[in-house]
Enzyme design. Structure first.
Site, mmCIF file in Angstrom:
data_model
loop_
_atom_site.group_PDB
_atom_site.id
_atom_site.type_symbol
_atom_site.label_atom_id
_atom_site.label_comp_id
_atom_site.label_asym_id
_atom_site.label_seq_id
_atom_site.Cartn_x
_atom_site.Cartn_y
_atom_site.Cartn_z
ATOM 1 N N HIS A 171 -1.312 -9.078 10.292
ATOM 2 C CA HIS A 171 -0.674 -9.320 8.997
ATOM 3 C C HIS A 171 0.712 -9.909 9.235
ATOM 4 O O HIS A 171 1.373 -9.583 10.240
ATOM 5 C CB HIS A 171 -0.497 -8.021 8.201
ATOM 6 C CG HIS A 171 -1.680 -7.616 7.398
ATOM 7 N ND1 HIS A 171 -1.944 -6.289 7.098
ATOM 8 C CD2 HIS A 171 -2.664 -8.327 6.799
ATOM 9 C CE1 HIS A 171 -3.055 -6.214 6.370
ATOM 10 N NE2 HIS A 171 -3.499 -7.439 6.173
ATOM 11 N N CYS A 265 4.273 -1.324 5.868
ATOM 12 C CA CYS A 265 2.905 -1.152 5.380
ATOM 13 C C CYS A 265 2.817 -0.065 4.312
ATOM 14 O O CYS A 265 1.950 -0.125 3.444
ATOM 15 C CB CYS A 265 1.969 -0.804 6.538
ATOM 16 S SG CYS A 265 1.699 -2.156 7.705
#
Length: 276
Positions: A171, A265
């Site tokens: 990511h 996150c």
């Protein structure tokens, strides 16, 4: 720039308690279902992060965790929000698709002006980071490149596409963090040569992160313009940030790191919601 010239901006974050945290599948190189995990330890570490954000003056709102969705703690992946509009994620892996329904329901129930689910694979703030008025957008492992155009249209913002090439940094928010409206830090080898050239041109004064710090998820950080919360084993990165006038705050994320996630996150920045 020293810390006297930096400005903290209070923010609103969406978080999800890791009541059902576990590693039962593997969808990134950090996940090993054979490695023991502890939801209790994960919850303790998550709560410290939550409380630290609140103590710094930020507002934290919660989405209720659901059984069978162990990665729901990683709320940054759930959506992108700007100007009161929410574009909910469409996950690449079937094991996470249930999260989209939960986030759609949450945003609609909490009065957001416009809520939609992405048509193309789009993993929320995991791959879309707002820097000033534009998005930096990752692709290569999760989010599809055609999702970049969808985000540009939905929010009316420019989107700069960046290609990730190292599966450890699957990511964008594992390889790049926004420190302020015009400053970022990133791990250059995570990006394609073309993307590295673009980042160097757009952010010539960026904080460049070393491999050891990147592997410790030091880039997976949250900044309010002054304080930078990052995994506590970020090595020399804390010193690099302090030299720029930031206040680094180490957070023990060792349990949640077993699933390939850390500070950023766990915190989805909400922009322009009904209570802001």
């Amino acid at each position: 720039m020293n810390d006297a010239t930096r400005t903290m901006r209070r923010r609103t974050y969406l978080m999800c308690r890791p009541l059902h945290f576990d590693v039962t599948y593997s969808i990134n190189p950090w996940m090993d279902p054979g490695r023991p995990t502890s939801p209790d330890v994960g919850l303790t570490q998550w709560k410290w992060l939550h409380d630290q954000l609140v103590d710094l003056g930020h507002r934290v709102v919660l989405i209720e965790p659901e059984p069978g969705l162990p990665d729901m703690v990683f709320a940054a992946n759930g959506a992108i929000t700007v100007d009161g509009r929410a574009l909910v994620a469409r996950f690449r892996h079937d094991c996470r698709t249930g999260e989209s329904r939960a986030y759609l329901e949450w945003f609609r129930r909490n009065g957001w002006a416009e809520v939609a689910q992405a048509r193309h694979v789009n993993e929320g703030e995991g791959d879309f980071l707002l820097v000033g008025d534009q998005f930096l957008a990752g692709s290569g492992f999760r989010t599809e490149p055609r999702a970049h155009e969808e985000v540009a249209t939905f929010f009316g913002r420019d989107v700069v596409g960046l290609t990730l090439i190292d599966p450890r940094f699957y990511h964008l928010d594992t390889a790049l963090a926004v420190l302020d409206d015009d400053e970022v830090m990133y791990y250059p080898p995570a990006f394609s040569p073309e993307s590295r050239e673009r980042l160097a041109a757009d952010f010539p004064d960026a904080v460049l992160v070393g491999e050891a710090e990147a592997e410790a998820f030091g880039v997976n950080a949250v900044s309010d313009g002054v304080h930078v919360l990052l995994p506590e084993h970020g090595g020399r990165l804390a010193g690099q940030l302090a030299e720029r006038g930031y206040v680094p705050i180490g957070v023990d994320m060792s349990e949640l790191l077993k699933a390939g996630g850390a500070v950023k996150c766990c915190a989805n920045e909400l922009r322009g919601g009904p209570d802001d």
